[in-house]
Scaffold this motif. Structure first.
Motif, PDB file in Angstrom:
ATOM      1  N   SER A 190       0.848  -1.193   0.000  1.00  0.00           N
ATOM      2  CA  SER A 190       0.000   0.000   0.000  1.00  0.00           C
ATOM      3  C   SER A 190       0.884   1.243   0.000  1.00  0.00           C
ATOM      4  CB  SER A 190      -0.922   0.008   1.217  1.00  0.00           C
ATOM      5  OG  SER A 190      -0.202   0.353   2.378  1.00  0.00           O
ATOM      6  N   SER A 191       0.276   2.381  -0.287  1.00  0.00           N
ATOM      7  CA  SER A 191       1.046   3.628  -0.326  1.00  0.00           C
ATOM      8  C   SER A 191       1.598   3.989   1.052  1.00  0.00           C
ATOM      9  CB  SER A 191       0.188   4.768  -0.861  1.00  0.00           C
ATOM     10  OG  SER A 191      -0.941   4.957  -0.035  1.00  0.00           O
ATOM     11  N   SER A 192       1.052   3.398   2.111  1.00  0.00           N
ATOM     12  CA  SER A 192       1.564   3.678   3.457  1.00  0.00           C
ATOM     13  C   SER A 192       2.666   2.706   3.873  1.00  0.00           C
ATOM     14  CB  SER A 192       0.416   3.643   4.467  1.00  0.00           C
ATOM     15  OG  SER A 192      -0.172   2.359   4.496  1.00  0.00           O
ATOM     16  N   SER A 193       2.986   1.742   3.022  1.00  0.00           N
ATOM     17  CA  SER A 193       4.075   0.808   3.325  1.00  0.00           C
ATOM     18  C   SER A 193       5.395   1.559   3.391  1.00  0.00           C
ATOM     19  CB  SER A 193       4.160  -0.283   2.255  1.00  0.00           C
ATOM     20  OG  SER A 193       2.998  -1.064   2.217  1.00  0.00           O
ATOM     21  N   THR A 194       6.291   1.077   4.213  1.00  0.00           N
ATOM     22  CA  THR A 194       7.615   1.679   4.349  1.00  0.00           C
ATOM     23  C   THR A 194       8.431   1.446   3.078  1.00  0.00           C
ATOM     24  OG1 THR A 194       7.560   1.215   6.708  1.00  0.00           O
ATOM     25  CG2 THR A 194       9.707   1.713   5.748  1.00  0.00           C
ATOM     26  N   THR A 195       9.091   2.500   2.612  1.00  0.00           N
ATOM     27  CA  THR A 195       9.942   2.338   1.433  1.00  0.00           C
ATOM     28  C   THR A 195      11.299   1.790   1.858  1.00  0.00           C
ATOM     29  OG1 THR A 195      10.628   4.654   1.578  1.00  0.00           O
ATOM     30  CG2 THR A 195       8.812   4.146   0.086  1.00  0.00           C
ATOM     31  N   GLU A 196      11.841   0.932   1.020  1.00  0.00           N
ATOM     32  CA  GLU A 196      13.146   0.313   1.262  1.00  0.00           C
ATOM     33  C   GLU A 196      13.862   0.150  -0.074  1.00  0.00           C
ATOM     34  OE1 GLU A 196      12.476  -3.371   3.330  1.00  0.00           O
ATOM     35  OE2 GLU A 196      11.317  -2.396   4.910  1.00  0.00           O
ATOM     36  N   PRO A 197      14.189   1.253  -0.749  1.00  0.00           N
ATOM     37  CA  PRO A 197      14.791   1.151  -2.087  1.00  0.00           C
ATOM     38  C   PRO A 197      16.148   0.466  -2.047  1.00  0.00           C
ATOM     39  CG  PRO A 197      14.933   3.398  -1.255  1.00  0.00           C
ATOM     40  CD  PRO A 197      14.111   2.631  -0.268  1.00  0.00           C
ATOM     41  N   THR A 198      16.415  -0.344  -3.073  1.00  0.00           N
ATOM     42  CA  THR A 198      17.682  -1.072  -3.117  1.00  0.00           C
ATOM     43  C   THR A 198      18.519  -0.733  -4.352  1.00  0.00           C
ATOM     44  OG1 THR A 198      16.608  -2.945  -4.198  1.00  0.00           O
ATOM     45  CG2 THR A 198      16.769  -3.020  -1.789  1.00  0.00           C
ATOM     46  N   THR A 199      17.944  -0.067  -5.339  1.00  0.00           N
ATOM     47  CA  THR A 199      18.703   0.307  -6.534  1.00  0.00           C
ATOM     48  C   THR A 199      18.912   1.820  -6.561  1.00  0.00           C
ATOM     49  OG1 THR A 199      16.736   0.632  -7.911  1.00  0.00           O
ATOM     50  CG2 THR A 199      17.679  -1.604  -7.850  1.00  0.00           C
ATOM     51  N   GLN A 200      19.855   2.272  -7.344  1.00  0.00           N
ATOM     52  CA  GLN A 200      20.113   3.709  -7.466  1.00  0.00           C
ATOM     53  C   GLN A 200      18.872   4.437  -7.997  1.00  0.00           C
ATOM     54  OE1 GLN A 200      23.181   5.430  -6.592  1.00  0.00           O
ATOM     55  NE2 GLN A 200      23.126   3.513  -5.475  1.00  0.00           N
ATOM     56  N   TYR A 201      18.178   3.820  -8.931  1.00  0.00           N
ATOM     57  CA  TYR A 201      16.948   4.386  -9.485  1.00  0.00           C
ATOM     58  C   TYR A 201      15.900   4.565  -8.391  1.00  0.00           C
ATOM     59  CZ  TYR A 201      12.527   4.334 -12.133  1.00  0.00           C
ATOM     60  OH  TYR A 201      11.270   4.603 -12.627  1.00  0.00           O
ATOM     61  N   ALA A 202      15.656   3.516  -7.617  1.00  0.00           N
ATOM     62  CA  ALA A 202      14.653   3.563  -6.556  1.00  0.00           C
ATOM     63  C   ALA A 202      15.048   4.548  -5.460  1.00  0.00           C
ATOM     64  CB  ALA A 202      14.447   2.169  -5.977  1.00  0.00           C
ATOM     65  N   ILE A 203      16.317   4.599  -5.122  1.00  0.00           N
ATOM     66  CA  ILE A 203      16.801   5.547  -4.107  1.00  0.00           C
ATOM     67  C   ILE A 203      16.555   6.976  -4.577  1.00  0.00           C
ATOM     68  CG2 ILE A 203      18.889   6.464  -3.006  1.00  0.00           C
ATOM     69  CD1 ILE A 203      19.894   3.481  -2.983  1.00  0.00           C
ATOM     70  N   ALA A 204      16.846   7.249  -5.835  1.00  0.00           N
ATOM     71  CA  ALA A 204      16.644   8.595  -6.377  1.00  0.00           C
ATOM     72  C   ALA A 204      15.168   8.975  -6.398  1.00  0.00           C
ATOM     73  CB  ALA A 204      17.241   8.696  -7.782  1.00  0.00           C
ATOM     74  N   LYS A 205      14.311   8.081  -6.855  1.00  0.00           N
ATOM     75  CA  LYS A 205      12.875   8.359  -6.907  1.00  0.00           C
ATOM     76  C   LYS A 205      12.297   8.559  -5.503  1.00  0.00           C
ATOM     77  CE  LYS A 205      11.425   8.303 -11.220  1.00  0.00           C
ATOM     78  NZ  LYS A 205      10.524   9.295 -11.789  1.00  0.00           N
ATOM     79  N   ASP A 206      12.700   7.728  -4.563  1.00  0.00           N
ATOM     80  CA  ASP A 206      12.205   7.843  -3.187  1.00  0.00           C
ATOM     81  C   ASP A 206      12.696   9.140  -2.543  1.00  0.00           C
ATOM     82  OD1 ASP A 206      10.728   6.766  -0.962  1.00  0.00           O
ATOM     83  OD2 ASP A 206      12.629   6.224  -0.026  1.00  0.00           O
ATOM     84  N   THR A 207      13.933   9.489  -2.784  1.00  0.00           N
ATOM     85  CA  THR A 207      14.489  10.738  -2.243  1.00  0.00           C
ATOM     86  C   THR A 207      13.784  11.943  -2.856  1.00  0.00           C
ATOM     87  OG1 THR A 207      16.625   9.657  -1.909  1.00  0.00           O
ATOM     88  CG2 THR A 207      16.610  12.074  -1.926  1.00  0.00           C
ATOM     89  N   LEU A 208      13.507  11.901  -4.152  1.00  0.00           N
ATOM     90  CA  LEU A 208      12.775  12.988  -4.795  1.00  0.00           C
ATOM     91  C   LEU A 208      11.403  13.156  -4.148  1.00  0.00           C
ATOM     92  CD1 LEU A 208      12.564  15.138  -7.027  1.00  0.00           C
ATOM     93  CD2 LEU A 208      11.701  13.335  -8.539  1.00  0.00           C
ATOM     94  N   ARG A 209      10.695  12.070  -3.939  1.00  0.00           N
ATOM     95  CA  ARG A 209       9.376  12.130  -3.298  1.00  0.00           C
ATOM     96  C   ARG A 209       9.476  12.771  -1.916  1.00  0.00           C
ATOM     97  NH1 ARG A 209       7.143   9.360   0.615  1.00  0.00           N
ATOM     98  NH2 ARG A 209       8.823   7.834   0.619  1.00  0.00           N
ATOM     99  N   LYS A 210      10.461  12.353  -1.135  1.00  0.00           N
ATOM    100  CA  LYS A 210      10.620  12.892   0.219  1.00  0.00           C
ATOM    101  C   LYS A 210      10.982  14.373   0.192  1.00  0.00           C
ATOM    102  CE  LYS A 210      11.826   8.487   2.322  1.00  0.00           C
ATOM    103  NZ  LYS A 210      12.912   7.654   2.860  1.00  0.00           N
ATOM    104  N   LYS A 211      11.867  14.766  -0.719  1.00  0.00           N
ATOM    105  CA  LYS A 211      12.251  16.184  -0.819  1.00  0.00           C
ATOM    106  C   LYS A 211      11.075  17.048  -1.262  1.00  0.00           C
ATOM    107  CE  LYS A 211      16.208  17.523  -2.340  1.00  0.00           C
ATOM    108  NZ  LYS A 211      17.483  17.814  -2.956  1.00  0.00           N
TER     109      LYS A 211
END
Length: 131
Positions: free
Chosen positions: A85-106
Motif C-alpha cells: 500500500s502507499s503507506s508501506s515503508t519504502t526500502e529502495p535497493t537500486t540507485q533508481y529507486a533511491i533517487a525516486k524515493d528521495t525525490l518524493r521525500k524532498k
C-alpha cells in the motif's frame, strides 16, 4: 480525448541550465521524464536525475505551478512480493529507486498551494512455470 485541447505539452531538457521562463497560466505539471532506464543501478539516477528533477520542479513551483504529478516506481518499496500500500515503508535497493524515493521525500518539503501527488507505477507480473 476531450481534455487534450486543455493541455500544453512542452519539451524541455531539465538536465540543461536553461530556465523555463514562460509559465504564466500554467497550473499543473506532469513530470514523467527520467534518463538512463532500464539501467537501474546507474549512478546517474542519484547524481544527475535526482538533483535536476528537483531543481526543475522547485523552480516551477516557485513560479506558481501548484499542481504537480510525478511518476515514482514500485521499486521504492524494495524487493517485496504481495500486496503493497502507499503507506508501506519504502526500502529502495537500486540507485533508481533511491533517487525516486528521495525525490518524493524532498518534494513533500515544498509548499504547494493546492495539490501534489507522487504516482507510483506498478507492473503485475504473473509467472507460469512450465513442466
Amino acid at each position: 480525448l476531450p481534455w487534450f485541447k486543455h493541455v500544453k505539452f512542452i519539451s524541455y531538457d531539465f538536465h540543461s541550465d536553461q530556465q523555463i521562463t514562460k509559465v504564466e497560466g500554467f497550473r499543473g505539471l506532469i513530470h514523467l521524464a527520467w534518463q538512463d532506464l532500464p539501467n537501474y543501478d546507474s549512478s546517474i539516477h542519484v547524481k544527475k536525475n535526482l538533483p535536476c528533477s528537483y531543481r526543475f520542479i522547485d523552480s516551477l513551483v516557485k513560479k506558481g505551478v501548484n499542481q504537480v504529478l510525478i511518476a515514482g516506481t514500485c521499486f521504492e518499496y524494495g524487493l517485496k512480493s504481495g500486496a503493497i500500500s502507499s503507506s508501506s515503508t519504502t526500502e529502495p535497493t537500486t540507485q533508481y529507486a533511491i533517487a525516486k524515493d528521495t525525490l518524493r521525500k524532498k518534494l513533500t518539503l515544498l509548499s504547494f498551494k493546492n495539490t501534489s501527488a507522487f504516482l507510483r507505477l506498478f507492473l503485475e507480473i504473473s509467472i507460469k512455470y512450465l513442466p
